[in-house]
Design an enzyme around this catalytic site. Structure first.
Site, PDB file in Angstrom:
ATOM      1  N   HIS A   4      -4.084 -17.356  -5.884  1.00  0.00           N
ATOM      2  CA  HIS A   4      -4.975 -16.605  -4.997  1.00  0.00           C
ATOM      3  C   HIS A   4      -6.297 -17.326  -4.726  1.00  0.00           C
ATOM      4  O   HIS A   4      -7.148 -16.792  -4.020  1.00  0.00           O
ATOM      5  CB  HIS A   4      -5.243 -15.229  -5.617  1.00  0.00           C
ATOM      6  N   ASP A   5      -6.490 -18.486  -5.332  1.00  0.00           N
ATOM      7  CA  ASP A   5      -7.719 -19.251  -5.097  1.00  0.00           C
ATOM      8  C   ASP A   5      -7.474 -20.509  -4.274  1.00  0.00           C
ATOM      9  O   ASP A   5      -8.414 -21.276  -4.040  1.00  0.00           O
ATOM     10  CB  ASP A   5      -8.332 -19.679  -6.451  1.00  0.00           C
ATOM     11  N   ASP A  22       0.854  -1.188   0.000  1.00  0.00           N
ATOM     12  CA  ASP A  22       0.000   0.000   0.000  1.00  0.00           C
ATOM     13  C   ASP A  22       0.890   1.239   0.000  1.00  0.00           C
ATOM     14  O   ASP A  22       1.844   1.311   0.780  1.00  0.00           O
ATOM     15  CB  ASP A  22      -0.885  -0.045   1.257  1.00  0.00           C
ATOM     16  N   GLU A  71      -6.184 -19.876 -17.564  1.00  0.00           N
ATOM     17  CA  GLU A  71      -6.565 -20.525 -16.303  1.00  0.00           C
ATOM     18  C   GLU A  71      -7.511 -21.663 -16.649  1.00  0.00           C
ATOM     19  O   GLU A  71      -8.616 -21.436 -17.156  1.00  0.00           O
ATOM     20  CB  GLU A  71      -7.275 -19.549 -15.360  1.00  0.00           C
ATOM     21  N   ASP A 115      -4.122  -9.731 -15.955  1.00  0.00           N
ATOM     22  CA  ASP A 115      -5.243 -10.655 -15.876  1.00  0.00           C
ATOM     23  C   ASP A 115      -6.303 -10.142 -16.845  1.00  0.00           C
ATOM     24  O   ASP A 115      -6.633  -8.956 -16.831  1.00  0.00           O
ATOM     25  CB  ASP A 115      -5.801 -10.647 -14.439  1.00  0.00           C
ATOM     26  N   ASP A 145      -4.447   3.541   2.712  1.00  0.00           N
ATOM     27  CA  ASP A 145      -5.858   3.137   2.781  1.00  0.00           C
ATOM     28  C   ASP A 145      -6.027   1.647   3.106  1.00  0.00           C
ATOM     29  O   ASP A 145      -7.142   1.133   3.111  1.00  0.00           O
ATOM     30  CB  ASP A 145      -6.602   3.507   1.492  1.00  0.00           C
ATOM     31  N   ASP A 171      -8.668 -15.433 -17.448  1.00  0.00           N
ATOM     32  CA  ASP A 171      -9.481 -15.996 -16.376  1.00  0.00           C
ATOM     33  C   ASP A 171     -10.473 -17.020 -16.925  1.00  0.00           C
ATOM     34  O   ASP A 171     -11.090 -16.804 -17.967  1.00  0.00           O
ATOM     35  CB  ASP A 171     -10.243 -14.824 -15.728  1.00  0.00           C
ATOM     36  N   ASP A 175      -1.568  -1.129  -3.909  1.00  0.00           N
ATOM     37  CA  ASP A 175      -1.839  -0.335  -5.105  1.00  0.00           C
ATOM     38  C   ASP A 175      -0.640  -0.355  -6.050  1.00  0.00           C
ATOM     39  O   ASP A 175       0.411  -0.907  -5.725  1.00  0.00           O
ATOM     40  CB  ASP A 175      -2.230   1.105  -4.714  1.00  0.00           C
TER      41      ASP A 175
HETATM   42  C1  GLC Z   1     -11.000 -17.233 -11.485  1.00  0.00           C
HETATM   43  C2  GLC Z   1     -10.246 -16.384 -10.501  1.00  0.00           C
HETATM   44  C3  GLC Z   1     -11.032 -16.322  -9.230  1.00  0.00           C
HETATM   45  C4  GLC Z   1     -12.374 -15.686  -9.514  1.00  0.00           C
HETATM   46  C5  GLC Z   1     -13.092 -16.448 -10.622  1.00  0.00           C
HETATM   47  C6  GLC Z   1     -14.262 -15.682 -11.147  1.00  0.00           C
HETATM   48  O1  GLC Z   1     -11.103 -18.547 -11.063  1.00  0.00           O
HETATM   49  O2  GLC Z   1      -8.973 -16.905 -10.323  1.00  0.00           O
HETATM   50  O3  GLC Z   1     -10.350 -15.586  -8.249  1.00  0.00           O
HETATM   51  O4  GLC Z   1     -13.168 -15.674  -8.376  1.00  0.00           O
HETATM   52  O5  GLC Z   1     -12.258 -16.671 -11.727  1.00  0.00           O
HETATM   53  O6  GLC Z   1     -13.799 -14.582 -11.895  1.00  0.00           O
HETATM   54 MG    MG Z   2      -3.567   1.916  -1.219  1.00  0.00          MG
END
Ligand code: GLC
Ligand code: MG
Length: 545
Positions: free
Chosen positions: A343-344, A39, A282, A116, A43, A218, A47
């Site tokens: 991240h999932d 950050d 993905e 992404d 906030d 994605d 960023d």
């Molecule tokens: C992909 C992303 C995930 C998101 C999903 C819907 O799987 O990695 O984080 O929630 O798509 O966009």
């Molecule tokens: Mg920030």
């Protein structure tokens, strides 16, 4: 060595020197979750300016490309995966000028930038959707997937959302349902509509012209749905405790053959730009279906993400089979890739323990193919327990208690031992891990025994031994808890020995000398005929012949 104050750059020319090989085959990709990296304005949200101040860490680590999870304007119903403007930057992350400055800074370090791209669905606040839902005759009506109720009333078919519940949302104003594979706030775009396609391809042009080096696309395997909207059949293997979506086989709402044509069109756009722009997909599918996404004549995604290690039980025999099956399934000329975390998914240290996370790092960075590292894995971050009143992720809110929440693996990066880990001067959007006094970059940078130091040693070794990048992989074997394989290039042979268990193991091996151990004390040790692996140890051995 750069002088103090002088920005570090990648100066070994690795990315430029070998013209025959595209940069991404020699690269290590690093995923930044922008909300949680750094950050700059207090906030509590990471960023773009924050990321720009942390590029030294990436250069020091030795990675080559940065993939940013979405930074587009978004109501953040799914933390940026609900895009309200494909050609902008959310003010919480900064401005387009900040983006351009970051791109320039990344390129000045010799790094690449991957964005992404979220083409399956937009936000319900995207102007396209607002138009589409305004009337049945709106020109953008067909940019989304609208259907009449089933003959007896109710949703058009039995498709389910990935976030729980049905995949259809009733719109009383126009008397039809729209499809949402994820949240109702994420309506699916209609990729059968040529104008929508053109508009989305314009988005790719917009960012490619701004200099991005590639896209991670994605949920690309979901892009096209059955043209007859047939019901999905029941899943005979469904077990109690699985998600509601697991009740059905995803036959008609995923992995449709027409998807391949779209990916080829995206790829053709990337190929029309100079510089080997990279298309990553993905894709959560079994290996035999996954490899189809390389496309006919390899004109699809150059890197359909290989997630086979993410759900793999941590056993030598099973992982040996995964490696063999994947290598065997790869089409002629296709380049492999490996992912441990994102991240999932629960972090690797939480899945298999922190000692084994070091073994996993050795696996990721010595397998054949491009590795992707999720931010924080290099310092051994683990999932952070999130108190109920701080839960953010809709996946947890919609289906609580199933362990589907992704907040634990999205917590702020701890840079130092200060209260908020140097991440923010404000209140972070998710709590930092309770271990951040020791699990932080500053502490590990000066600790030769840290996992950060191990990552750096592995990456440096990878860079200096062609066998580890260009080499073949051979003799993938499991011997009780030990997974072994060789990487070979010219006359060089490097044996990789990974003890996936917590007991000492003896392994027969040709003569050689230790190049690297996850345990510090063994560099240059000679081995002859046999080697003893400590519990949780990984070894790289350069074989003498
Ligand atoms: C992909 C992303 C995930 C998101 C999903 C819907 O799987 O990695 O984080 O929630 O798509 O966009
Ligand atoms: Mg920030």
């Amino acid at each position: 060595m750069p002088k103090v104050g002088e920005p570090m750059t990648r100066d070994d020319g690795m990315l430029q020197s070998r013209t025959a090989t595209p940069w991404w085959q020699r690269a290590i990709i690093y995923q930044v979750y922008p909300r949680s990296f750094q950050d700059s304005d207090g906030d509590g949200l990471g960023d773009l300016k924050g990321i720009a101040t942390r590029l030294d860490h990436l250069v020091g680590l030795g990675v080559d490309a940065v993939w940013l999870s979405p930074v587009y304007p978004s109501p953040m119903a799914d933390f940026g995966y609900d895009v309200a403007d494909y050609c902008g930057i959310d003010p919480r992350f900064g401005t387009l000028a900040d983006f351009d400055a970051l791109t320039t800074a990344i390129h000045a370090r010799g790094l690449k930038l991957i964005l992404d791209f979220v083409p399956n669905h937009s936000s319900d606040q995207h102007p396209w959707f607002l138009e589409s839902r305004s009337s049945r005759t709106n020109p953008k009506r067909d940019w989304y997937i609208w259907r009449d109720p089933a003959p007896g009333g109710g949703p058009p078919n039995n498709w389910l959302s990935h976030f729980g519940g049905g995949a259809w949302e009733w719109d009383a104003h126009t008397g039809q349902y729209y499809l949402h594979s994820f949240l109702a706030a994420q309506p699916d775009l209609n990729w059968r509509n040529p104008d929508l396609r053109t508009a989305m391809y314009d988005v790719l042009h917009f960012w490619l012209e701004r200099g991005v080096d590639g896209f991670r696309v994605d949920v690309v395997w979901l892009l096209i749905k059955d043209d007859q909207f047939r019901d999905n059949p029941p899943n005979p293997a469904y077990r109690e405790g699985q998600t509601s979506r697991d009740k059905l086989l995803s036959i008609y709402d995923s992995d449709r053959p027409e998807t391949q044509g779209i990916i080829q069109e995206m790829r053709a756009i990337l190929d029309s730009f100079a510089g080997d722009r990279l298309l990553i997909g993905e894709i959560y599918l079994p290996v035999d279906r996954l490899v189809a996404y390389y496309g006919r004549d390899l004109k699809g995604a150059q890197m359909p993400f290989n997630f086979q290690l993410i759900n793999a039980p941590w056993h030598a025999a099973g992982i040996a089979k995964i490696i063999d099956d994947y290598e065997t399934a790869l089409p002629e000329g296709a380049w492999p890739n490996w992912v441990l975390s994102n991240h999932d998914q629960s972090r690797i240290g939480s899945r298999i323990g922190q000692a084994q996370a070091r073994v996993a790092a050795t696996l990721l960075l010595t397998l054949r193919g491009t590795p992707t590292i999720y931010y924080g894995e290099e310092i051994g971050m683990v999932d952070v327990p999130i108190p109920p009143d701080r839960v953010q992720d809709p996946a947890e809110k919609n289906q609580p208690g199933l362990g589907l929440g992704r907040d634990p693996e999205r917590t702020p990066m701890p840079w130092d031992a200060s209260v908020q880990g140097g991440f923010t001067t404000g209140t972070p959007w998710l709590p930092l891990g309770p271990d951040h006094a020791t699990v932080n970059v500053a502490a590990q940078r000066v600790d030769a025994g840290s996992i950060l130091a191990l990552y750096k040693r592995l990456i440096a070794l990878r860079r200096s031994h062609p066998a580890l990048i260009d080499g073949a992989i051979a003799l993938v074997k499991a011997q009780s808890a030990v997974l072994t394989y060789e990487r070979r290039h010219g006359s060089e042979r490097i044996a990789v020995l990974l003890n996936l268990g917590h007991d000492e193991q003896r392994v027969a091996i040709d003569d050689g000398s230790v190049l690297l151990s996850t345990h510090l004390d063994r560099a240059d040790e000679r081995v002859a005929g046999e080697v003893v692996l400590h519990p949780d140890e990984a070894l790289l051995i350069r074989l003498s012949r």
